[in-house]
Design an enzyme around this catalytic site. Structure first.
Site, PDB file in Angstrom:
ATOM      1  N   SER A 166      -3.935  -2.838  -0.392  1.00 29.21           N
ATOM      2  CA  SER A 166      -2.899  -3.797   0.034  1.00 29.21           C
ATOM      3  C   SER A 166      -3.324  -5.075   0.405  1.00 29.21           C
ATOM      4  O   SER A 166      -4.398  -5.156   0.934  1.00 29.21           O
ATOM      5  CB  SER A 166      -2.154  -3.013   1.297  1.00 29.21           C
ATOM      6  OG  SER A 166      -1.236  -3.937   2.061  1.00 29.21           O
ATOM      7  N   ALA A 167      -2.472  -6.126   0.429  1.00 29.02           N
ATOM      8  CA  ALA A 167      -2.824  -7.692   0.607  1.00 29.02           C
ATOM      9  C   ALA A 167      -3.160  -7.887   1.978  1.00 29.02           C
ATOM     10  O   ALA A 167      -3.868  -8.441   2.423  1.00 29.02           O
ATOM     11  CB  ALA A 167      -2.091  -8.542  -0.169  1.00 29.02           C
ATOM     12  N   HIS A 168      -1.894  -7.460   2.773  1.00 30.55           N
ATOM     13  CA  HIS A 168      -1.889  -7.896   4.015  1.00 30.55           C
ATOM     14  C   HIS A 168      -2.929  -7.351   4.998  1.00 30.55           C
ATOM     15  O   HIS A 168      -2.987  -7.793   6.162  1.00 30.55           O
ATOM     16  CB  HIS A 168      -0.348  -7.779   4.688  1.00 30.55           C
ATOM     17  CG  HIS A 168      -0.122  -6.657   5.090  1.00 30.55           C
ATOM     18  ND1 HIS A 168      -0.110  -6.303   6.535  1.00 30.55           N
ATOM     19  CD2 HIS A 168       0.156  -5.343   4.590  1.00 30.55           C
ATOM     20  CE1 HIS A 168       0.143  -4.941   6.716  1.00 30.55           C
ATOM     21  NE2 HIS A 168       0.455  -4.367   5.419  1.00 30.55           N
TER      22      HIS A 168
ATOM     23  N   CYS B 146       1.995   2.234  11.990  1.00 32.99           N
ATOM     24  CA  CYS B 146       2.983   2.922  11.412  1.00 32.99           C
ATOM     25  C   CYS B 146       3.462   4.225  11.796  1.00 32.99           C
ATOM     26  O   CYS B 146       4.626   4.589  11.513  1.00 32.99           O
ATOM     27  CB  CYS B 146       2.378   3.305   9.809  1.00 32.99           C
ATOM     28  SG  CYS B 146       1.865   2.025   8.983  1.00 32.99           S
TER      29      CYS B 146
ATOM     30  N   ASN C 211      -7.234   4.820   8.865  1.00 30.05           N
ATOM     31  CA  ASN C 211      -6.434   3.787   9.614  1.00 30.05           C
ATOM     32  C   ASN C 211      -6.483   3.906  11.242  1.00 30.05           C
ATOM     33  O   ASN C 211      -6.376   3.092  11.765  1.00 30.05           O
ATOM     34  CB  ASN C 211      -5.212   3.757   9.166  1.00 30.05           C
ATOM     35  CG  ASN C 211      -4.378   4.866   9.140  1.00 30.05           C
ATOM     36  OD1 ASN C 211      -4.844   5.909   8.705  1.00 30.05           O
ATOM     37  ND2 ASN C 211      -3.039   4.979   9.762  1.00 30.05           N
TER      38      ASN C 211
ATOM     39  N   THR D  15      11.292  -7.759 -11.088  1.00 26.27           N
ATOM     40  CA  THR D  15      10.675  -8.942 -11.304  1.00 26.27           C
ATOM     41  C   THR D  15       9.326  -9.133 -10.477  1.00 26.27           C
ATOM     42  O   THR D  15       9.720  -9.016  -9.145  1.00 26.27           O
ATOM     43  CB  THR D  15      11.493 -10.145 -11.159  1.00 26.27           C
ATOM     44  OG1 THR D  15      12.550 -10.117 -12.134  1.00 26.27           O
ATOM     45  CG2 THR D  15      10.945 -11.480 -11.077  1.00 26.27           C
TER      46      THR D  15
ATOM     47  N   GLN E  19      -7.293   0.589   4.229  1.00 28.79           N
ATOM     48  CA  GLN E  19      -8.446   0.003   5.188  1.00 28.79           C
ATOM     49  C   GLN E  19      -9.755  -0.200   4.643  1.00 28.79           C
ATOM     50  O   GLN E  19     -10.387  -1.054   5.551  1.00 28.79           O
ATOM     51  CB  GLN E  19      -8.283   1.007   6.369  1.00 28.79           C
ATOM     52  CG  GLN E  19      -7.065   1.346   7.133  1.00 28.79           C
ATOM     53  CD  GLN E  19      -6.467  -0.107   7.926  1.00 28.79           C
ATOM     54  OE1 GLN E  19      -7.248  -1.019   8.141  1.00 28.79           O
ATOM     55  NE2 GLN E  19      -5.235   0.172   8.147  1.00 28.79           N
TER      56      GLN E  19
ATOM     57  N   GLY F 174       0.689  -1.355  -0.025  1.00 28.15           N
ATOM     58  CA  GLY F 174       0.031  -0.053   0.035  1.00 28.15           C
ATOM     59  C   GLY F 174       1.029   1.290   0.029  1.00 28.15           C
ATOM     60  O   GLY F 174       0.568   2.219  -0.785  1.00 28.15           O
ATOM     61  N   THR F 175       1.878   1.197   0.629  1.00 34.97           N
ATOM     62  CA  THR F 175       2.760   2.575   0.845  1.00 34.97           C
ATOM     63  C   THR F 175       3.416   2.693  -0.585  1.00 34.97           C
ATOM     64  O   THR F 175       3.286   4.002  -0.965  1.00 34.97           O
ATOM     65  CB  THR F 175       3.860   2.155   1.656  1.00 34.97           C
ATOM     66  OG1 THR F 175       3.439   2.220   3.251  1.00 34.97           O
ATOM     67  CG2 THR F 175       4.762   3.318   1.715  1.00 34.97           C
TER      68      THR F 175
END
Lengths: 392, 398
Positions: A210-212, A337, A160, A248, A190, A80-81
């Site tokens: 973001s995935a996590h 963060c 967030n 990659t 979020q 995300g960042t």
């Protein structure tokens, strides 16, 4: 799922899901082949490479479908960042010929606010929006800061820190009328999985995710564009991701991301209702205990059910955090963060808290794996702590 | 995002050409309903009901997304995200006020908005005329009208639509155009020869638009060309699968046939001969799939193999009719359509296709059928075609 073991072997209640979420088994299973036998470079022309490329295609389709976007407009990033940095720096630099005015939301994550502020050195004027006196977002005031030569507007979809939901689609409609050359970005890191993040309905040019935060792996995210828009790359090299983001690809991460997004999208409706009940349960419990409360992030504006910012009494929130941890409940202060920064969060100050009060904010955050009994367990510990710490 | 659980909204679907199909109308409507059901349920669980001259789609959520998805379903003239009201003026006025408030969100600046109410009375037994309804609803909006709206019957920016039907009144503020055409599956099946270029996906789209279900055939020349060419074809089929409920792709190995032609036929005829064998194979697949035609992206005179003479040589390879919907298109017209339907960017990814293998240096411009036929004799092409068919992969894309 969010119950893990602590060092003494007791179970731990994890209520810090806005910081990160555990990877669910289905996502991990999808990732494993790409950490094993299928290790080809997606850019290779042989079949091992093409197989990896096809896996990325599939994930791209999954992400695009959830956001109602086109697959070729999904740019995978390291998270995300990076997605937020790419939107802010990439769009502003590509549009400098139209103007140099940038406007960012009042409570943006540093991943949006700081790259915007850094553009000051490149001759941009950067304006940070302000919240109303009660912490509510004032649409008219925000739009009044937009100028004809504004080239970037960034407003997060949901905070967030306290979960406030901002009226992004209305802002986008307003900005379009004033600043025809502005790139409109929203940080939906979020919001994803809790709100319907529909890039067309939002009316924005880009969305970062973001995935996590949705039970996927760390190190993967995406910037999704509404259409073919100019963007200057931040990372140059082999021309991957349409030459916007060379390097990659993180195949396993991207595959897991695709799966996580699809799962989050399918459970969306259930998750929302469930999360709001958990937040309400926490608020009701705190009201009974007294001396602590869930912060209302601004007037009658809606907020995410997944995040509850709690103002405690007595010592700083950090003290509560460690006491909670000792008794098996994991939460955070402010936002993870910023936890290492020794300054009060602007988003919390904007709610009208003093700098001292802003240090007394604990963040409880839920995921679709969170349960009533976990909230009850947290309340039990908070009740104990209120007695022990509240009067300090 | 504003959709609430209590009144989740619906999508009102209008269909044009279909309504005049006479005795076949039920067949067309049923096909349209099936196709709508499949497309809409990709977005959210939905029910589809038929009312006179309309379909009503009720999604559990994501009404707007469902409406946008239906803009890609052939046979649809237009769609409107709408809300249902009881057939009473008070209910209609209440829902109309809500819908107007939502619609006004798209107009954040304070300038007056040219506005009108347009009622369509499908159920003529309703006690008010359309005109009376327009006036009554506009009057009920009272304060909103005074602040933001000016009535403009001729050139409105915002039009609140009301449809009075037997079962309910439907209220909407937007009307999104559909793609027109006829429901896929109502006018037979065709086999499209997909090369990976710009033209053939557009040809497939045009046939789907006219109600034809398209099955795809592509040819590959491993090991001269790698898997990434196959992947590109699959991506194209997946992209086109938005326009029909299910897609099937045959991927046929073509190298042996090309090598035999290289070794035994005049060099200048190679491309024409390749294409003749492709059509023979496609015609065999057509028989297997009960398809009535072949579909190609040819445009007269675009490349050397597309002269009148060469097209005749290629078309004569089988007795199955060959439909060439782009025959009269300029390249730019095809590109414009490819961009519109979303295949252009995939098509221009540089991947070699099998036609580029053993390309003649000076291809024949005016091929002769007798020479084609003579150049196919004596080196076992029919067996090679059998082999290619036996080794073809069949890929179903849902």
């Amino acid at each position: 799922m969010s119950v893990t073991e602590n060092k003494d072997g007791g179970s731990v209640v994890y209520l810090d899901n806005a910081a990160t979420t555990p990877i669910v088994a289905k996502v991990r299973d999808k990732m494993l082949p790409w950490l094993g036998a299928d290790w080809g470079n997606p850019s290779s022309r042989h079949s091992l490479g093409v197989k990896s490329r096809a896996a990325i295609d599939r994930a791209r389709d999954q992400v695009a479908r959830a956001l109602a976007a086109k697959p070729e407009r999904v740019i995978f990033t390291s998270g995300g960042t990076e997605a937020n940095n790419l939107a802010v720096l990439g769009a502003a630099r590509a549009r400098k010929k139209f103007g140099t005015h940038l406007l960012v939301g009042p409570a943006e994550h540093p991943a949006v606010r700081d790259p915007a502020l850094a553009l000051f050195d490149e001759g941009f004027q950067v304006e940070v929006g302000e919240l109303g006196p009660d912490g509510a977002f004032d649409l008219d005031a925000f739009l009044s800061a937009v100028r004809k030569d504004t080239v970037l507007v960034a407003l997060m979809l949901a905070s967030n820190e306290h979960g406030a939901i901002y009226p992004v689609s209305k802002v986008a409609a307003g900005v379009r009328r004033i600043a025809p050359n502005a790139h409109i970005h929203t940080d939906a890191v979020q919001a994803l999985g809790k709100l319907d993040v529909d890039i067309v309905e939002l009316g924005v040019d880009s969305v970062s995710i973001s995935a996590h935060k949705i039970h996927g792996p760390k190190g993967t995210g995406a910037l999704v564009l509404a259409r073919d828009l100019p963007l200057r790359p931040l990372v140059f090299g082999g021309g991957q991701e349409g030459a916007i983001r060379s390097g990659t690809e993180n195949v396993a991460g991207i595959v897991g991301f695709g799966e996580a997004v699809e799962m989050a999208d399918q459970t969306l409706e259930g998750t929302n209702a469930q999360l709001s009940k958990l937040k309400q349960r926490l608020a009701d419990g705190l009201a009974e205990i007294g001396g602590m409360r869930v912060l209302n992030p601004g007037g009658s504006n809606p907020s995410l059910g997944s995040i509850a910012a709690v103002l405690v009494s007595g010592p700083p929130a950090e003290v509560y955090l460690h006491h909670l941890e000792e008794r098996g409940v994991l939460v955070s202060v402010g936002s993870a963060c910023q936890a290492h920064k020794n300054e009060a969060s602007p988003a919390l100050l904007a709610l009208g808290l003093s700098a001292e009060e802003a240090r007394k904010v604990l963040r409880f955050s839920f995921s679709r794996e969170s349960t009533d009994s976990e909230v009850d367990r947290a309340l039990t510990v908070l009740r104990e702590l209120a007695g022990e710490l509240g009067a300090l | 995002m504003t959709t609430t659980k209590t009144n989740p909204g619906l999508v009102l679907v209008r269909y044009g050409e279909l309504a005049i199909k006479g005795k076949n109308r039920f067949e067309f409507e049923n096909a349209l309903r099936r196709n709508i059901h499949k497309a809409a349920n990709e977005i959210a669980p939905c029910t589809v009901t038929k009312t006179r001259g309309r379909m009503v789609v009720r999604p559990e959520r994501r009404m707007e997304r469902v409406a946008r998805r239906l803009q890609e379903v052939f046979g649809i003239a237009s769609v409107s995200p709408a809300y249902a009201a009881e057939r009473k003026i008070e209910s209609i006025a209440a829902i109309a006020a809500e819908e107007l408030a939502r619609a006004l969100e798209a107009f954040p600046n304070p300038d007056p908005i040219r506005f009108r109410v347009s009622t369509r009375r499908a159920d003529k037994r309703f006690p008010m005329t359309s005109q009376e309804m327009n006036v009554a609803v506009a009057e009920s909006l009272g304060p909103a009208i005074e602040e933001r709206l000016v009535i403009d019957l001729k050139n409105p920016e915002l039009q609140l639509g009301i449809e009075l039907r037997e079962e309910a009144a439907y209220i909407f503020a937007t009307r999104l155009p559909g793609p027109g055409g006829l429901p896929v599956g109502t006018l037979g099946r065709g086999i499209c020869l997909l090369s990976g270029g710009i033209d053939s996906p557009v040809a497939a789209w045009m046939m789907m638009k006219r109600g034809c279900r398209v099955i795809y055939v592509s040819f590959h020349s491993a090991p001269f060309i790698g898997d990434s060419s196959k992947r590109k074809i699959e991506q194209l089929v997946r992209s086109l699968s938005r326009f029909q409920p299910k897609s099937r792709l045959y991927s046929v190995p073509f190298t042996d046939i090309q090598m035999a032609i290289r070794d035994h036929a005049p060099e200048s005829y190679r491309t024409v001969l390749y294409r003749r064998q492709m059509q023979k194979i496609a015609a065999r697949i057509a028989r297997r799939e009960k398809a009535g035609c072949l579909i190609t992206g040819e445009s007269l005179g675009q490349v050397a193999s597309q002269t009148m003479e060469n097209l005749t040589c290629i078309g004569a390879a089988t007795s199955t009719p060959v439909m060439q919907p782009l025959i009269g298109f300029d390249k730019q017209e095809t590109i414009d359509l490819a961009q519109k339907i979303g295949t252009f960017e995939l098509s221009i990814i540089p991947e070699p296709d099998c036609c580029t293998v053993f390309m003649p240096s000076r291809p024949i411009i005016r091929g002769k059928l007798e020479e084609c036929e003579a150049a196919e004799e004596g080196y076992g092409l029919p067996e090679l075609i059998d082999n290619a068919l036996a080794n073809a992969d069949r890929i179903d894309i849902d």
